[in-house]
Design an enzyme around this catalytic site. Structure first.
Site, mmCIF file in Angstrom:
data_model
loop_
_atom_site.group_PDB
_atom_site.id
_atom_site.type_symbol
_atom_site.label_atom_id
_atom_site.label_comp_id
_atom_site.label_asym_id
_atom_site.label_seq_id
_atom_site.Cartn_x
_atom_site.Cartn_y
_atom_site.Cartn_z
ATOM 1 N N HIS A 240 -6.292 79.013 39.722
ATOM 2 C CA HIS A 240 -5.561 80.329 38.701
ATOM 3 C C HIS A 240 -5.000 79.779 37.585
ATOM 4 C CE1 HIS A 240 -4.640 84.962 38.839
ATOM 5 N NE2 HIS A 240 -4.593 84.178 37.210
ATOM 6 N N HIS B 179 -4.724 80.639 33.184
ATOM 7 C CA HIS B 179 -4.889 81.099 31.465
ATOM 8 C C HIS B 179 -4.707 80.016 31.064
ATOM 9 C CE1 HIS B 179 -4.402 85.139 33.500
ATOM 10 N NE2 HIS B 179 -3.438 84.699 33.828
ATOM 11 N N LYS C 124 -13.072 87.935 38.088
ATOM 12 C CA LYS C 124 -11.954 88.670 38.208
ATOM 13 C C LYS C 124 -12.111 89.977 37.520
ATOM 14 C CE LYS C 124 -7.600 88.347 37.914
ATOM 15 N NZ LYS C 124 -6.262 86.705 37.918
ATOM 16 N N HIS D 33 -7.175 90.531 40.888
ATOM 17 C CA HIS D 33 -5.274 91.129 40.427
ATOM 18 C C HIS D 33 -4.904 92.244 42.208
ATOM 19 C CE1 HIS D 33 -1.530 91.120 38.316
ATOM 20 N NE2 HIS D 33 -1.562 92.539 38.955
ATOM 21 N N HIS E 49 -2.479 85.192 43.428
ATOM 22 C CA HIS E 49 -1.407 85.160 42.999
ATOM 23 C C HIS E 49 -0.105 86.167 44.268
ATOM 24 C CE1 HIS E 49 -1.975 88.509 40.421
ATOM 25 N NE2 HIS E 49 -2.025 87.870 39.895
ATOM 26 N N ASP F 73 -0.964 80.456 38.113
ATOM 27 C CA ASP F 73 -1.140 81.619 37.342
ATOM 28 C C ASP F 73 -0.090 81.061 35.703
ATOM 29 O OD1 ASP F 73 -2.094 84.017 36.179
ATOM 30 O OD2 ASP F 73 -0.451 84.936 37.527
#
Ligand code: DOR
Ligand code: ZN
Length: 350
Positions: free
Chosen positions: A13, A15, A102, A140, A178, A251
């Site tokens: 995970h 970004h 996602k 999420h 997460h 994350d």
């Protein structure tokens, strides 16, 4: 123990952003991990296979510019699910090598405005296509109902979204991203069917007191927000347990310093620079460094049905001082725990 050699880990995970920000951060991840699941919450979001492939090419160009040798790091691309994602787009994406989809409930977090408002209704054809294709849904896991307390949004998500989803699509692979609560841990450990979860280093290391230690500390603010100590302990117990359902997902979510230190600061902690140092610190705290390899290098690929990596990564028990800030395009980036000293460091690859 003074050195710890693991099968090379993956980050399930991450970004990476785009443009100059992408160039600034991609090397940090590629120096520690062989693969990473790349989050699609760009502006505009990555909603189809064509955009995912174009994004992958930009990541590959950034890797080359960062001096990462070809073939040492593989970005695993994802699509951003919307109320309008056609089943055919899922099939196209699968054929093109996109590995997962996602779910951002609309309004849940950074760049989630185009997210889902009606998962079991409007997304049903896409979910059915994913179930058929064996493509995981990365969730999420927070409700966005403003009537629900921000600290309860994950637990409420289990009842309102996760349970009905699992009943409707029992064969769909689901990753609870997460994870931050004891309720989440209990759910994932016991659930029937292909369910797993990623856990960040910051949720293993800190409870919500960290947000307010000596004043408001925006660099500890992320979503889902840090929780009470009882939850941190449950996460650490899960990550270091012998359950294969829990695996590493940093994350890592960079934002420029001036947008973190702001009246309405952005959510996200930058941990890609020192991810394995942070996880090793947490596992050592639990007395379970012996469990780090399964969590970081085995459980993720096993769940995704991908081969485990063949290379290695070595951690050395030496002080690592986290830099105060890093360059980030025209701005700067403050890593989590900036200025603190960790007990482990990743040995640079020869
Ligand atoms: O803290 C977070 N930051 N949580 C998310 O879900 C998104 C992320 C981001 O993109 O900045
Ligand atoms: Zn994220």
């Amino acid at each position: 123990m003074t050195t710890l050699t693991l099968t090379r880990p993956d980050d399930w995970h991450l970004h990476l952003r785009d443009g100059e920000a992408l160039h600034a951060v991609v090397g940090d991840t590629a120096r520690q991990f062989a693969r990473a699941i790349i989050m699609p919450n760009l502006r505009p979001p990555v909603v189809n296979a064509e955009q995912a492939l174009a994004y992958r090419q930009r990541i590959e160009a950034a890797l080359a510019r960062a001096g990462i040798a070809p073939g040492t790091f593989t970005p695993l691309m994802t699509l951003y699910l919307t109320d309008n994602t056609p089943a055919a787009e899922i099939e196209r994406a699968k054929e093109q090598g996109v590995v997962a989809v996602k779910l951002y409930p609309a309004g849940a977090t950074t760049n989630s405005d185009a997210g889902v408002t009606d998962l079991l209704g409007r997304c049903a054809p896409a979910l059915a296509a994913m179930e058929r294709a064996g493509m995981p849904l990365l969730m999420h896991g927070e409700v966005t109902d403003p009537a629900v307390d921000v600290f309860d949004r994950e637990a409420v998500f289990i009842d309102r979204v996760m349970l009905p989803l699992r009943r409707a699509f029992p064969g769909l692979k689901v990753v609870f991203e997460h994870l931050t609560t004891k309720e989440g841990v209990d759910y994932v450990r016991e659930a029937e069917g292909p369910v797993a979860a990623t856990i960040t280093a910051h949720h293993l290391l800190y409870n919500r007191n960290a947000l307010f230690l000596g004043g408001m500390r925006p660099h500890w603010y992320c979503l889902p927000v840090l929780k009470r100590e009882v939850h941190r302990r449950a996460l650490l117990e899960a990550a270091t347990s012998d359950s294969p359902r829990f695996f590493l997902g940093t994350d890592s979510a960079p934002h420029p310093r001036h947008l973190k230190e702001h009246a309405c600061g952005c959510a996200g902690c930058y941990t890609a620079l020192h991810a394995m140092e942070l996880y090793a610190t947490a596992f050592e705290m639990a007395g379970r460094l012996d469990r780090l390899e399964a969590f970081a290098s085995f459980n993720g690929p096993d769940f995704y049905g991908l081969p485990r990596n063949t290379g290695t990564l070595t951690l050395v028990k030496e002080p690592f001082e986290v830099p105060a800030e890093l360059p980030y395009g025209q701005a700067t980036l403050v890593p989590l725990a900036a200025g603190e000293t960790l007990n482990w460091r990743v040995r640079p690859q020869a």
